[in-house]
Design a protein around this motif. Sequence first.
Motif, mmCIF file in Angstrom:
data_model
loop_
_atom_site.group_PDB
_atom_site.id
_atom_site.type_symbol
_atom_site.label_atom_id
_atom_site.label_comp_id
_atom_site.label_asym_id
_atom_site.label_seq_id
_atom_site.Cartn_x
_atom_site.Cartn_y
_atom_site.Cartn_z
ATOM 1 N N TYR A 114 30.618 35.910 49.871
ATOM 2 C CA TYR A 114 31.541 36.918 49.348
ATOM 3 C C TYR A 114 31.399 37.049 47.836
ATOM 4 C CZ TYR A 114 35.831 39.654 48.955
ATOM 5 O OH TYR A 114 36.740 40.646 48.714
ATOM 6 N N ALA A 115 31.203 35.918 47.157
ATOM 7 C CA ALA A 115 31.003 35.954 45.703
ATOM 8 C C ALA A 115 29.740 36.734 45.357
ATOM 9 C CB ALA A 115 30.936 34.536 45.145
ATOM 10 N N ARG A 116 28.677 36.530 46.133
ATOM 11 C CA ARG A 116 27.443 37.281 45.881
ATOM 12 C C ARG A 116 27.667 38.772 46.113
ATOM 13 N NH1 ARG A 116 25.187 32.771 48.619
ATOM 14 N NH2 ARG A 116 25.115 33.961 50.579
ATOM 15 N N PHE A 117 28.426 39.100 47.155
ATOM 16 C CA PHE A 117 28.711 40.497 47.453
ATOM 17 C C PHE A 117 29.503 41.146 46.318
ATOM 18 C CE2 PHE A 117 31.671 43.599 49.416
ATOM 19 C CZ PHE A 117 30.743 44.540 49.815
ATOM 20 N N VAL A 118 30.525 40.444 45.815
ATOM 21 C CA VAL A 118 31.311 40.978 44.709
ATOM 22 C C VAL A 118 30.442 41.150 43.473
ATOM 23 C CG1 VAL A 118 33.240 40.511 43.144
ATOM 24 C CG2 VAL A 118 33.475 40.030 45.591
ATOM 25 N N ALA A 165 34.114 49.618 42.648
ATOM 26 C CA ALA A 165 34.352 48.851 43.868
ATOM 27 C C ALA A 165 34.424 47.360 43.568
ATOM 28 C CB ALA A 165 33.263 49.133 44.889
ATOM 29 N N GLY A 166 33.551 46.900 42.654
ATOM 30 C CA GLY A 166 33.562 45.482 42.299
ATOM 31 C C GLY A 166 34.875 45.052 41.682
ATOM 32 N N VAL A 167 35.403 45.873 40.789
ATOM 33 C CA VAL A 167 36.702 45.565 40.172
ATOM 34 C C VAL A 167 37.805 45.576 41.229
ATOM 35 C CG1 VAL A 167 38.441 46.397 38.545
ATOM 36 C CG2 VAL A 167 36.025 46.389 37.892
ATOM 37 N N GLY A 168 37.724 46.516 42.166
ATOM 38 C CA GLY A 168 38.708 46.552 43.245
ATOM 39 C C GLY A 168 38.681 45.289 44.087
ATOM 40 N N LEU A 169 37.473 44.791 44.366
ATOM 41 C CA LEU A 169 37.357 43.559 45.146
ATOM 42 C C LEU A 169 37.938 42.370 44.383
ATOM 43 C CD1 LEU A 169 33.756 44.069 46.542
ATOM 44 C CD2 LEU A 169 35.852 43.999 47.898
ATOM 45 N N LEU A 170 37.664 42.315 43.075
ATOM 46 C CA LEU A 170 38.235 41.238 42.269
ATOM 47 C C LEU A 170 39.761 41.328 42.245
ATOM 48 C CD1 LEU A 170 35.798 41.065 39.199
ATOM 49 C CD2 LEU A 170 36.036 39.409 41.064
ATOM 50 N N ALA A 171 40.285 42.547 42.146
ATOM 51 C CA ALA A 171 41.730 42.720 42.150
ATOM 52 C C ALA A 171 42.322 42.265 43.476
ATOM 53 C CB ALA A 171 42.084 44.186 41.879
ATOM 54 N N PHE A 172 41.633 42.566 44.565
ATOM 55 C CA PHE A 172 42.092 42.134 45.886
ATOM 56 C C PHE A 172 42.178 40.619 45.962
ATOM 57 C CE2 PHE A 172 40.340 40.558 49.981
ATOM 58 C CZ PHE A 172 41.451 40.800 50.779
ATOM 59 N N VAL A 173 41.142 39.929 45.516
ATOM 60 C CA VAL A 173 41.148 38.469 45.527
ATOM 61 C C VAL A 173 42.245 37.931 44.609
ATOM 62 C CG1 VAL A 173 39.807 36.405 44.975
ATOM 63 C CG2 VAL A 173 38.704 38.333 46.118
ATOM 64 N N ALA A 174 42.408 38.559 43.447
ATOM 65 C CA ALA A 174 43.426 38.098 42.494
ATOM 66 C C ALA A 174 44.826 38.217 43.085
ATOM 67 C CB ALA A 174 43.326 38.906 41.202
ATOM 68 N N VAL A 175 45.095 39.302 43.792
ATOM 69 C CA VAL A 175 46.415 39.482 44.406
ATOM 70 C C VAL A 175 46.663 38.412 45.464
ATOM 71 C CG1 VAL A 175 47.755 40.995 45.905
ATOM 72 C CG2 VAL A 175 46.599 41.939 43.915
#
Length: 398
Positions: A285-289, A299-309
Amino acid sequence: MAGSSDTRTSVPAPQASGTPLTDPRPLRLRGASLLRRALPALGLFAAVRALGLAVLAVWAGAEGRSPHQLLSGRWDSLWYTDIAAHGYHWAGYQATTHTRGAGAHSHLAFFPLLPWLERGLNTLTGLSYADAGLLVSALASLFATLGVFAVGERIAGRRAATLLVLLWAALPIGVLESMAYTESLFTALAAWCLFAVLRRGWLTAGLLAALAGLTRPSAAAVIAAVWVGVAVTLWRREDRRVRAVLGALLAPVGLLAYAGWVGGLSAYLDVQSRWGNGFDFGAAYARFVGHELTTNPGAGVGLLAFVAVVVWALVAFVRQRQPLPVLAYAAVVVALSLGAQAYFNSKPRLLLPGFPLLLPLAAWLATVRVRRVAVAMALVVVASAAYGAIWLLGPGPP
């Protein structure tokens, strides 16, 4: 204090809900009392799901597509109905294939409780397997709602519990609660298992955990909750220790029995690996992000925001000093979801049963004025309905 931003003090201790560990009233009276208190939450859940289904029906009709087929005959639901109709196809677990031409993947990646229920309803009522799956999901979603409310009320009080149900119903991926999938069934079993653990009903908790183990591999989170609760009971030398041990022994029976029936742990893991599933502590998942950040920064920032939430919710849950079994459940759900080497966009779906993660937000909303909460949640509900339609009408999960 109302309006306080310190969520650590916004959630009362479990005993503050007014429900003792043991209730002398008959089970029928206790259930009726819980149902009366949960009626507003059940009504809100039904309204949210009805709006989602209405938006889907209108949108699908405009495109000349069947909302019934979208809910009962897409993706994993096809596998469950195929198992219900024909059973597991044994040609050696490595060669078991889907009869609808979905490729050389094994049926054994799908756990048997939902297909059993679909087959049972088909036999008893004559419903098609697809309609039986929808009925199971609809009924299970109501039991899940009641269980989510019961857990939330015990931990945070009635108002927060009602908001917890509303938040869970209005998740972007909430349309799954209306599909012929296992999400509603698993959440119902998990929620009531957590409630049983909080009430020290160890045999009930063990049985529900065992049934969860016949539903999804993420039953590991439910088993962890039972084991942590039992460990606390034994450490504190509380009553019912014999029942606690029996409950702990019963909890993993379903998961272990299914893995053994497949051919053992190695065979089961091989089945999952052929689907591209595994556990790599989030490395894939980290590689995908990272790839998305370099090729599609939005999209990458959105994925990071999802994980952060998700991480924020888990940290807030810890800071509120929530009951250890519920914390264990939430933590394992997060670990299995974010750490799984699975289809990346399925992670929100894997997190859907992690309803305790919504408790910090629900507790905070319980301190906000009703009008403001109503406006905010109305916007969230509408957005969720639109997202669910887009998700089902698209080529795959967005």
